[in-house]
Scaffold this motif. Structure first.
Motif, PDB file in Angstrom:
ATOM      1  N   ILE A  62      30.459  -6.151  30.859  1.00  0.00           N
ATOM      2  CA  ILE A  62      29.630  -7.409  30.540  1.00  0.00           C
ATOM      3  C   ILE A  62      30.673  -8.393  30.621  1.00  0.00           C
ATOM      4  N   THR A  65      30.677 -14.788  30.113  1.00  0.00           N
ATOM      5  CA  THR A  65      29.335 -15.360  30.058  1.00  0.00           C
ATOM      6  C   THR A  65      28.173 -14.965  29.364  1.00  0.00           C
ATOM      7  N   GLU A  66      28.174 -13.617  29.787  1.00  0.00           N
ATOM      8  CA  GLU A  66      26.803 -13.041  29.109  1.00  0.00           C
ATOM      9  C   GLU A  66      27.231 -12.625  27.628  1.00  0.00           C
ATOM     10  N   SER A  68      28.747 -14.153  25.677  1.00  0.00           N
ATOM     11  CA  SER A  68      28.750 -15.400  24.756  1.00  0.00           C
ATOM     12  C   SER A  68      27.258 -15.865  24.557  1.00  0.00           C
ATOM     13  N   ASN A  69      26.476 -15.076  25.287  1.00  0.00           N
ATOM     14  CA  ASN A  69      24.860 -15.441  25.040  1.00  0.00           C
ATOM     15  C   ASN A  69      24.247 -14.285  24.136  1.00  0.00           C
ATOM     16  N   VAL A  72      21.445 -12.163  25.357  1.00  0.00           N
ATOM     17  CA  VAL A  72      21.862 -10.928  26.340  1.00  0.00           C
ATOM     18  C   VAL A  72      22.493  -9.979  25.432  1.00  0.00           C
ATOM     19  N   MET A  73      23.258 -10.151  24.346  1.00  0.00           N
ATOM     20  CA  MET A  73      23.972  -9.345  23.794  1.00  0.00           C
ATOM     21  C   MET A  73      22.801  -8.651  22.629  1.00  0.00           C
ATOM     22  N   TYR A  76      21.866  -5.312  23.685  1.00  0.00           N
ATOM     23  CA  TYR A  76      23.080  -4.196  23.567  1.00  0.00           C
ATOM     24  C   TYR A  76      23.304  -3.900  21.899  1.00  0.00           C
TER      25      TYR A  76
END
Length: 164
Positions: A62, A65-66, A68-69, A72-73, A76
């Motif tokens: 990952i 940039t992802e 940090s979002n 998005v996280m 997971y």
């Protein structure tokens, strides 16, 4: 990533893992390295089909940039931390390194050792909560297990904030 140094840091967002990240950034990571955060979430039932697919091998790498979002996280099962994001963004900019995260699900002792071999990592930095002898015997120490079974050099950073 062929031929590049891959510095791993086991991170669970605890104070001792943040301290390990700071130590790695200040003492090991150099220009052009890959900094790979290894995060292990508890095993169990998840609604997301991606997690069910990734349970055995871990998530894809990952990018920062992802990572940090928060949206998005969330897929997971990881809640990011502002202090860690600040450290990562600063070091990525200053040392021109690539920062990625790989999330695993299950027993941290086993999954961190799997990450070392499967990524593969050049070295790993892991924090230690500083458990006493009795607690370490009863609970087991993740850092102790990793040091004794890892296929790469492992640095254990002790938690200096821990009170005995």
């Amino acid at each position: 990533m062929e031929g590049e140094r891959r510095v791993g840091v086991a991170i669970d967002f605890s104070p001792c893992s943040k301290q390990a990240l700071r130590w790695a950034v200040e003492n090991i990571v150099r220009d052009g390295d890959y900094l790979i955060l290894v995060n292990v979430q508890p095993g169990g039932y998840y609604e997301g089909t991606e997690i069910q697919l990734w349970e055995a091998s871990g998530s894809p790498l990952i990018p920062l940039t992802e990572f940090s979002n928060p949206a998005v996280m969330k897929k997971y099962g990881v809640k990011t931390d502002a202090e860690i994001l600040d450290i990562l963004n600063t070091v990525a900019r200053q040392k021109e390194i690539v920062v990625v995260t790989k999330v695993f699900w299950g027993d941290p002792r086993e999954k961190i050792c799997e990450a070392i071999e499967n990524i593969p990592l050049s070295c790993l930095v892991i924090g230690s909560r500083g458990l006493g002898k009795i607690s370490r015997i009863l609970l087991g120490s993740v850092s102790n297990h990793v040091v004794n079974t890892a296929a790469c050099p492992v640095t254990v950073v002790k938690n200096t904030d821990h009170e005995d």
